[in-house]
Design an enzyme around this catalytic site. Structure first.
Site, short mmCIF file in Angstrom:
data_model
loop_
_atom_site.label_atom_id
_atom_site.label_comp_id
_atom_site.label_asym_id
_atom_site.label_seq_id
_atom_site.Cartn_x
_atom_site.Cartn_y
_atom_site.Cartn_z
N LYS A 87 6.71 -8.50 -31.95
CA LYS A 87 7.81 -7.53 -31.95
C LYS A 87 7.57 -6.39 -32.92
O LYS A 87 7.95 -5.26 -32.65
CB LYS A 87 9.15 -8.21 -32.27
CG LYS A 87 9.63 -9.08 -31.14
CD LYS A 87 11.14 -9.21 -31.15
CE LYS A 87 11.59 -9.91 -29.87
NZ LYS A 87 13.03 -10.14 -29.83
N LYS A 144 7.26 -12.05 -16.38
CA LYS A 144 8.53 -12.77 -16.47
C LYS A 144 9.68 -11.90 -15.97
O LYS A 144 9.68 -10.69 -16.20
CB LYS A 144 8.80 -13.12 -17.94
CG LYS A 144 8.96 -14.61 -18.19
CD LYS A 144 9.04 -14.89 -19.67
CE LYS A 144 10.40 -15.46 -20.04
NZ LYS A 144 10.45 -16.01 -21.38
N LYS A 175 15.30 -8.36 -18.36
CA LYS A 175 16.31 -7.31 -18.26
C LYS A 175 15.74 -5.95 -18.63
O LYS A 175 16.33 -4.91 -18.35
CB LYS A 175 17.53 -7.64 -19.13
CG LYS A 175 17.27 -7.50 -20.62
CD LYS A 175 18.56 -7.29 -21.37
CE LYS A 175 18.32 -7.20 -22.86
NZ LYS A 175 17.43 -6.13 -23.32
#
Ligand code: TRP
Length: 331
Positions: free
Chosen positions: A110, A194, A197
């Protein structure tokens, strides 16, 4: 056995969250005492508009209840409503080592190349997660593969704290991979990515708020190949899109891939897709109705969350007090 898990209130729940995590939580409710929470403190690790955060917590809580998390059986709450999470996180910050956190793959992924610009909360994220778990003496923590490293870190923090302060305050938890198949749901446009959203294409996912027509259209247009379905699951390995659609039907009906293939072997996607679309509509339509009810009555939702927070706070209090005592902040 005490089960605990959390989910970040990012809004926009989709089929991947539902089949991958939430239905598993639902299934665990009958066999154990379960605590489930919206990880809203964790969401501070990345900037979000305050209104968006407020709305996401409610939206996610409503979606969990609509999906079958029963506030009468499980303790459902927002993390920030139980200050013990933040308090214990700070006590554990004295125990966790920089080197341990530096090795966390989620942190590395991240933060990327921009470590200097990442928030301190993003770095400290796993310590807050350890606090979530250790506060309740949770024995089983249902999480996906990507969170296993954080559970192992929680064990290390618990053991070092107990050893350093010569006190039996924390129970080291186990990652819990059981609770039935946790399907890994992939994008409808790319069987190797995957379902997410953050995918710019809305056609790549089925949202919990999609209408029956949206669902049918997304499945009709889902990427596949012209081959008929095989009988042997091994033959799906090189066909990720086909594998994904079969996997989704299996996860919904509680069957294995083999069982689904036994029913459809030799048939093409022209036959398979309508069955899948119907099953999805049957699963999601009632869920969507319940979600709309909560949207009309947010006060009822807030009451349920407040009740959950109250019960969680009571369970957390003795462990928090023991931790304060162990480090010498109270006597
Ligand atoms: N980090 C978890 C995730 O991204 C969410 C989470 C926060 C969590 N605290 C937790 C999961 C405690 C299990 C236990 O999925």
């Amino acid at each position: 056995m005490r089960v605990l898990s959390g989910i970040q209130p990012t809004g926009g729940l989709h089929l991947g969250n539902l089949l991958g995590a939430i239905l598993r939580w639902v299934r665990m409710q009958d066999g154990a005492e379960c605590l489930y929470f919206l990880a809203d403190l964790h969401s501070l690790s990345e900037y979000m508009e305050p209104e968006v955060r407020r709305a996401s917590v409610r939206e996610m809580a409503a979606a969990l209840i609509a999906s079958g998390i029963d506030p009468a059986k499980s303790i459902l709450f927002a993390q920030s409503a139980v200050p013990a999470h933040a308090e214990l996180c700070w006590l554990l910050n004295g125990t966790a080592r920089m080197g341990w956190l530096n090795r966390m793959t989620q942190w590395k992924d991240k933060a990327g190349k921009n470590r200097e610009g990442a928030s301190v909360a993003l770095f400290d994220y796993p310590v807050l997660q350890a606090a979530d778990i250790l506060l309740y003496q949770a024995t089983h923590v249902p999480v996906g593969e990507d969170q296993k490293q954080h559970i192992e870190l929680t064990r290390d923090i618990a053991l070092k704290f107990n050893a350093d302060f010569d006190a039996d305050v924390f129970v080291p938890p186990e990652p819990f991979i059981g609770g039935g198949a946790a399907a890994r749901v992939m994008s409808l446009r790319d069987g190797r990515a995957k379902m997410s959203k953050s995918d710019p294409s809305d056609m790549s996912r089925v949202n919990l708020t999609d209408s029956d027509d949206d669902i049918a259209q997304k499945i009709r247009k889902a990427k596949t190949d012209p081959e008929p379905l095989p009988e042997d699951p091994a033959l799906l390995e090189e066909r990720p899109e086909a594998r994904n659609l079969v996997g989704i039907l299996a996860a919904m009906s509680g069957e294995s891939i083999e069982q689904v293939l036994a029913r459809f072997a030799g048939q093409g996607f022209g036959q398979f897709k309508p069955v899948l679309a119907d099953a999805l509509v049957a699963l999601l339509a009632p869920l969507r109705t319940r979600l709309e009810e909560f949207r009309r009555d947010p006060a009822e939702l807030d009451r349920m969350l407040a009740d959950g927070a109250e019960r969680a706070q009571q369970l957390a209090a003795p462990t928090l007090a023991a931790a304060y005592r162990a480090v010498g902040l109270t006597s």
